[in-house]
Design a protein around this motif. Structure first.
Motif, mmCIF file in Angstrom:
data_model
loop_
_atom_site.group_PDB
_atom_site.id
_atom_site.type_symbol
_atom_site.label_atom_id
_atom_site.label_comp_id
_atom_site.label_asym_id
_atom_site.label_seq_id
_atom_site.Cartn_x
_atom_site.Cartn_y
_atom_site.Cartn_z
ATOM 1 N N UNK A 92 82.493 -32.513 -66.983
ATOM 2 C CA UNK A 92 81.308 -31.929 -66.369
ATOM 3 C C UNK A 92 80.791 -30.739 -67.180
ATOM 4 N N UNK A 93 81.689 -30.052 -67.863
ATOM 5 C CA UNK A 93 81.312 -28.838 -68.582
ATOM 6 C C UNK A 93 80.508 -29.128 -69.852
ATOM 7 N N UNK A 94 80.892 -30.129 -70.606
ATOM 8 C CA UNK A 94 80.241 -30.384 -71.892
ATOM 9 C C UNK A 94 79.605 -31.770 -71.991
ATOM 10 N N UNK A 95 79.716 -32.556 -70.932
ATOM 11 C CA UNK A 95 79.115 -33.893 -70.855
ATOM 12 C C UNK A 95 79.622 -34.837 -71.950
ATOM 13 N N UNK A 96 80.866 -34.629 -72.401
ATOM 14 C CA UNK A 96 81.476 -35.505 -73.391
ATOM 15 C C UNK A 96 82.554 -36.345 -72.713
ATOM 16 N N UNK A 97 82.875 -37.498 -73.315
ATOM 17 C CA UNK A 97 83.841 -38.428 -72.742
ATOM 18 C C UNK A 97 85.231 -38.188 -73.309
ATOM 19 N N UNK A 98 86.247 -38.207 -72.425
ATOM 20 C CA UNK A 98 87.636 -38.015 -72.817
ATOM 21 C C UNK A 98 88.520 -38.957 -72.008
ATOM 22 N N UNK A 99 89.668 -39.308 -72.577
ATOM 23 C CA UNK A 99 90.620 -40.146 -71.852
ATOM 24 C C UNK A 99 91.522 -39.333 -70.934
ATOM 25 N N UNK A 100 91.731 -38.067 -71.253
ATOM 26 C CA UNK A 100 92.575 -37.217 -70.405
ATOM 27 C C UNK A 100 92.200 -35.746 -70.629
ATOM 28 N N UNK A 101 92.741 -34.883 -69.788
ATOM 29 C CA UNK A 101 92.446 -33.449 -69.886
ATOM 30 C C UNK A 101 93.010 -32.844 -71.176
ATOM 31 N N UNK A 102 94.130 -33.366 -71.661
ATOM 32 C CA UNK A 102 94.711 -32.855 -72.903
ATOM 33 C C UNK A 102 93.813 -33.156 -74.103
ATOM 34 N N UNK A 103 93.168 -34.305 -74.096
ATOM 35 C CA UNK A 103 92.224 -34.643 -75.178
ATOM 36 C C UNK A 103 91.070 -33.644 -75.185
ATOM 37 N N UNK A 104 90.588 -33.268 -74.006
ATOM 38 C CA UNK A 104 89.509 -32.280 -73.897
ATOM 39 C C UNK A 104 89.967 -30.931 -74.435
ATOM 40 N N UNK A 105 91.170 -30.519 -74.070
ATOM 41 C CA UNK A 105 91.690 -29.216 -74.487
ATOM 42 C C UNK A 105 91.863 -29.132 -76.006
ATOM 43 N N UNK A 106 92.199 -30.239 -76.650
ATOM 44 C CA UNK A 106 92.419 -30.234 -78.102
ATOM 45 C C UNK A 106 91.146 -29.992 -78.906
ATOM 46 N N UNK A 107 90.017 -30.473 -78.408
ATOM 47 C CA UNK A 107 88.789 -30.401 -79.215
ATOM 48 C C UNK A 107 87.743 -29.438 -78.665
#
Length: 122
Positions: free
Chosen positions: A15-30
């Motif tokens: 919701x924050x950046x409107x990008x697609x991720x498979x999990x929360x850890x993937x979001x945190x990495x990038x």
């Protein structure tokens, strides 16, 4: 493809950046920001490739399936595990000692000496 959850069935739109991720850890990495929590989540089914929304305040057992193809996307996560009993650094960075469960393993006898005696014609 997620390196944290090997059997991810859906992608989730942050919701924050409107990008697609498979999990929360993937979001945190990038990302340089924390994952924003929301009551309405947007999913993309990896089986039928269609997008759908779920209201997390009124989430029930029947909501664990894709509304388009009936794919059960809420399943126990399979995470990478070392197959050899050796010490290594972070498995997410060096996955050479990890068996990927997504790859179909061959079953059955591998040689004529592995055949069960009951399989033989007598």
């Amino acid at each position: 493809m997620c390196k944290h959850v090997l059997n991810a069935q859906v992608a989730i739109r942050a919701q924050c950046c409107r990008r697609w991720f498979d999990c929360a850890e993937c979001h945190a990495e990038v990302s340089d920001h924390p994952l924003r929590k929301t009551d309405e989540m947007v999913f993309a089914c990896k089986k039928c490739k269609k997008v759908f929304r779920k209201d997390m305040t009124d989430y029930e057992d029947e909501d664990e399936f894709c509304p388009h193809c009936d794919n059960h996307y809420v399943i126990d996560a399979v995470t990478p595990e070392a197959q050899l009993k050796i010490e290594t650094e972070d498995l997410r960075k060096d996955a050479r000692v990890v068996r990927d469960l997504r790859v179909k393993q061959e079953t059955g006898p591998t040689s004529m000496f592995d055949v069960d005696a009951s399989d033989m014609i007598g």
